[in-house]
Every structure is written in C-alpha cells, then in structure tokens.
Design an enzyme around this catalytic site. Sequence first.
Site, short mmCIF file in Angstrom:
data_model
loop_
_atom_site.label_atom_id
_atom_site.label_comp_id
_atom_site.label_asym_id
_atom_site.label_seq_id
_atom_site.Cartn_x
_atom_site.Cartn_y
_atom_site.Cartn_z
N THR A 367 0.73 -1.29 0.11
CA THR A 367 -0.02 -0.12 -0.07
C THR A 367 0.85 1.21 0.05
O THR A 367 0.55 2.36 -0.74
CB THR A 367 -0.68 0.04 0.97
OG1 THR A 367 -1.80 -1.18 0.96
CG2 THR A 367 -1.70 1.14 1.30
N ASP A 420 -8.46 3.44 -0.68
CA ASP A 420 -7.25 4.17 -0.02
C ASP A 420 -6.78 5.10 -1.06
O ASP A 420 -5.68 5.24 -1.29
CB ASP A 420 -6.25 3.10 0.06
CG ASP A 420 -6.50 1.92 1.39
OD1 ASP A 420 -7.50 2.31 1.69
OD2 ASP A 420 -5.82 1.08 1.58
N ASP A 441 -12.43 3.38 2.83
CA ASP A 441 -11.45 3.93 3.44
C ASP A 441 -10.87 4.58 2.70
O ASP A 441 -9.40 4.87 2.72
CB ASP A 441 -10.61 2.42 4.15
CG ASP A 441 -11.40 1.62 4.65
OD1 ASP A 441 -12.48 1.82 5.48
OD2 ASP A 441 -10.97 0.46 4.48
N TRP A 520 -9.66 2.00 11.91
CA TRP A 520 -8.55 1.23 11.46
C TRP A 520 -7.57 0.76 12.70
O TRP A 520 -7.27 -0.48 12.71
CB TRP A 520 -7.82 1.97 10.53
CG TRP A 520 -6.77 1.27 9.66
CD1 TRP A 520 -6.53 -0.26 9.67
CD2 TRP A 520 -5.41 1.59 9.39
NE1 TRP A 520 -5.44 -0.65 8.89
CE2 TRP A 520 -4.87 0.66 8.80
CE3 TRP A 520 -4.91 2.96 9.24
CZ2 TRP A 520 -3.71 0.71 7.95
CZ3 TRP A 520 -3.78 3.22 8.67
CH2 TRP A 520 -3.08 2.07 7.82
#
Length: 602
Positions: A367, A420, A441, A520
Amino acid sequence: MDSPTLPHSISASSSTPFASAAVKPHRNKLLSRNGILIIIAASCILLLLISLLIYATVSKSSRNHHNPSHQTPTSDDHPPPETPPSPPPIAQIRLACNATRFPDHCVASLSKPGQVPPDPKPVQIIHSAISVSYENLKSGQSKIQSILDSSAGNRNRTNIATICLEILSYSQHRTESTDIAVTSGDIKDARAWMSAALAYQFDCWSGLKTVNDTKQVVDTITFFEGLVNLTGNALSMMLSFDSFGDDVVSWIRPATERDGFWEKAGPSLGSGTGTEASLGFPSGLTEDVTVCKNGGKDCKYKTVQEAVDSAPDTNRTVKFVIRIREGVYEETVRVPFEKKNVVFIGDGMGKTVITGSLNVGQPGMTTFESATVGVLGDGFMARDLTIENTAGADAHQAVAFRSDSDFSVLENCEFLGNQDTLYAHSLRQFYKQCRIQGNVDFIFGNSAAVFQDCDILIASKHSKLEQGGANNAITAHGRIDASQSTGFVFLNCSINGTEEYMKEFQANPEGHKNFLGRPWKEFSRTVFVNCNLESLISPDGWMPWNGDFALKTLYYGEYKNTGPGSVRSSRVPWSSEIPEKHVDVYSVANFIQADEWASTTA
C-alpha cells in the site's frame, strides 16, 4: 612531595668554627683559610638545596596545570577512585511513569544507574525516556538489517525488511528532532514528531507480522513490541507535560475525549478573528522551473519527477516552486525526505493530471509504495491539479496520494481513486477546498490532518465482486496510542456521492450503506464539524471494523452538521456529540498549529 629540610650541620642553630668570640684569627693563618673554604662550601651546598626545592615545586605545579585530573592528589599521591553513579531517583521516576500506559515497563527502563540524574526536573525524565526509545530503535534497525541480510530469495520478507529500514530511518530522524524540540520548549512540535516516530515503528512491527516464518523474525517482532511501548511512554509524558506542566503529581495516563480529557484550545472556530480564512496556500509564489508534457522553449522538463530531482537537497526554508502545465503525466512521483519545501502549481483540477495505477494486486507491491505521488519532504505544498490512481476497485489498495510531510498545505487539488485514495500517513497536513473521491476507506492514515471546505465524494466501484450494492467508509484513521496528537478533522465540508454513484444509490438505497468512518486502529479519532451530510450517509453514521474492536477507545465526534445524513438520533452509541465548549480544540490553529506555518502570505 614533602618539602626538604636543611641538614642539621648547617642549620642556623648549629655551632660553627666562627661562632665563638674566643677564636682569634691571627693565631693560625692556615686554619683561617680553611674556615673560609668551609663557609664557601657550605654556602654552595645551601644554594644547591634551595634550587632543588624551587625546581621540585615548579615542576609539580606544571604537572598539575597540564593534568587537571591530578590537581587534588591524595596523601599518597594516587588519584581518587571514580565516584559510582548515583542511585536512580525511583520516587520521581515512578510519578512520571504513572502517566504512561505501561508504568512498570517505564520504571524498569529508566532505573539503570545514571539513566536519570539525581533530583531530576520533569523535562530531564522526558529526555531520558526519549533516549531509551532512541537506543532501542537503533538496536531494532540492526535487527531488521540482519533479517534483510538473511532473506535473499524470499521476496516478501525482503520487501518488508527494506521498507522497515526506510521508515525506521524516518523514525530515527523524528526522534532526534523531538529531543531538540523538548529542550527548546516546542512541545507541540515534539509531540507531532514523536507521534510520527511511533507510527513508523508500529508500521514496521505490523509488516513483520505478515512474514513471521522464521524464529529471527518472531524474536524481532517481540523486540518491536517493547520498542513501541517505550516510545509510547515517552510520548505520554510529553502529553502530560503539555497539559499540566512541571506538576508531575497532576500528570495522568493518556485519555481520550470520551474519558473527559480535552486539550487546551486557543482561537475559536467562530471567533471572527479571521484566523481560518487567512490560512492556506501562500500567494505571490514565483516558479523556479516549469514542466510541460510536450516540452517547449519555456519548459525545462517534460516530467514532474525530473523537476523534483532538480530541487536542492539542503535544509532550506525557501520554497522551490515547480509549475506543471496542463497535460496528463503518466508517472510515479516521489518527493524524497531531503527535498524540503517543494511546491507543485498546476493549471487547474482536471487540467494538470498526474496519474498512475500501482496497486497491491501486483506481485510484491505494498500500500505504501502504490502511491502515484508520495511525499516525504517537509513543507510540501500543491495547488490546482489532479492526482489519481486508476486501478479498479477489485485491485484493492491503490493510493493516489501519500503524504508524510509535516507543515503540508494542499489547496484546490483533486484526489481520485477507489480504495485508499488519500493516504495521510503521518504528521500535520492541511487540505483546503479540495475534492477527494473514492469508496473504501479512501481517506486513511495516522496523520493530524484538517480538511476545510472540501468536497468528499463516494464513487461507484464498478466492481465485479460487489454487484447490487456495498458498504463504504469514508475514513479509517489509524491512531495507535491515545497520546498521539493525530486525527482527522473535517470543517465545513460537503459529504456526497458522485453523480454516477447517486443514481445507483437512489435506485437501491437499502443496498448501499455509507459511513463517516470506521476504526482502523485502537485509538482512531475523526470529527465532522459544521459539515453538510447528504442522504447517502447511513443513520447509524459510523461502521465497526471487526466486532467490538476499538469501540471503547476510539473518538468519533460530530458538531452542528446539517443535511439529511446529519441526524444523530439513530447514531451508534460509541459516537459522540462534541460539547460546544470544546469544539475549538479542532480548529486549524489548535489541532495542527497551522497559524504558525500556513499563512497565505508568501
């Protein structure tokens, strides 16, 4: 050395051949001459002894002058033994450690003789706690290097160890800066930087858990658990020091707003001081270099990365302005740690576009590394451009913009993606009049970020895996410790869906659930203040992450929001209405100290 004494035979009290008046010189001329010779010899001996005495004294003085450690000799002329370190001031250490989440671990770490000075001031105890964290961090870096050295042929473990070494170097830098800031009294900066140092250590620990297939890795995971606790202890002391000063007896363990703990606030959100309006992207900047997609006589570079690479590496305070002309720039851009005060200025949203498609569905991709634009250098600013990640929703994590830049301002920028989209990873960031679009998210991280006057848009997933509807969470904040000065604040923002998504939602509202956020990490913190929430926001407002995880430790607050999605009567019980007397805690000036670094005056 003892002083020499004169021989008794020539002392002043001794008899000499010339002492008696009965001795007559004319009786024996030979004896008279002998007497004279004796007197002369005695005088020479006396002068010699006096010279030796003077030489010995001067020589000793000279030795003492050039060797300070011998200035106070013992009676037998041997240096004294070294003084052993003073025993640790356990009472003061215990008081300070009571303000941490792990007090016993804290006391044990600070109880080594000489670790804390006798009768220490609170700041000295904080310094010692920072020092303990720092030394353990250095040991942790060595352990990660050993893992990397032994992981040839293991792609995943090599990737994790490499990223760990990178982010731990940032943790080291932020810890060093923290120690300096505590000394100079800049406690807000110290807390911000130590919060980031802790986040990087935690991220490394989390990454190691995904490759825990050797004893070496398992042992290192255990070591990092201790390191995270030590850093959290130091940060906890800073929070209490910021809140209660030198009165260590008043220090308390880290608490959240739900526990009734509120930080001190300065200018209010609605005070009419003009503070909020006067903060943002500075005016009057002049470009240093220009980027054009197709080149040109006025354009030095064809790619954004080339322009970034040309920025000086010095720790400068002057901004380096990169003008990016209209065009679609298909590239991955990195602003490294040493590039401070880099500024992007485009020709407008949708006109200047930086685009990429990296995602975790690709082998070896993380990520963190998937970002189209990733920024590490402090003082980064951007205006009038679009940054996007075009990976589809089924590709999972695919970041458009990632920031670890302290004192960062982004104004009139657009961030497009799916899951994301915007990774506000760490430190203090200010987004003003921006457009942020995604679905899962899509605003996440562990930064202290304020979003003011922004449009937050939920986008259609176009997912083959979720036909007929899905759940979406706008935010996923990752605060791991209540002492971290991090969180997401939305001020005067609009929460809606794209035109395409709203058609899907209105056709099947029961099949589309949208939430303001989900936790989270354990101490996730997100607030919405004076925002307009459209009907796509579910009545319960907030979404659990996994069962009851973090529901007792998070803080999700709302204050005077409007629109059909703002009604709080059906909200989940673990969300909160922000008391009016405390809402000023979340102003741009109070929450991220932007009044000190985000003036619109260049």
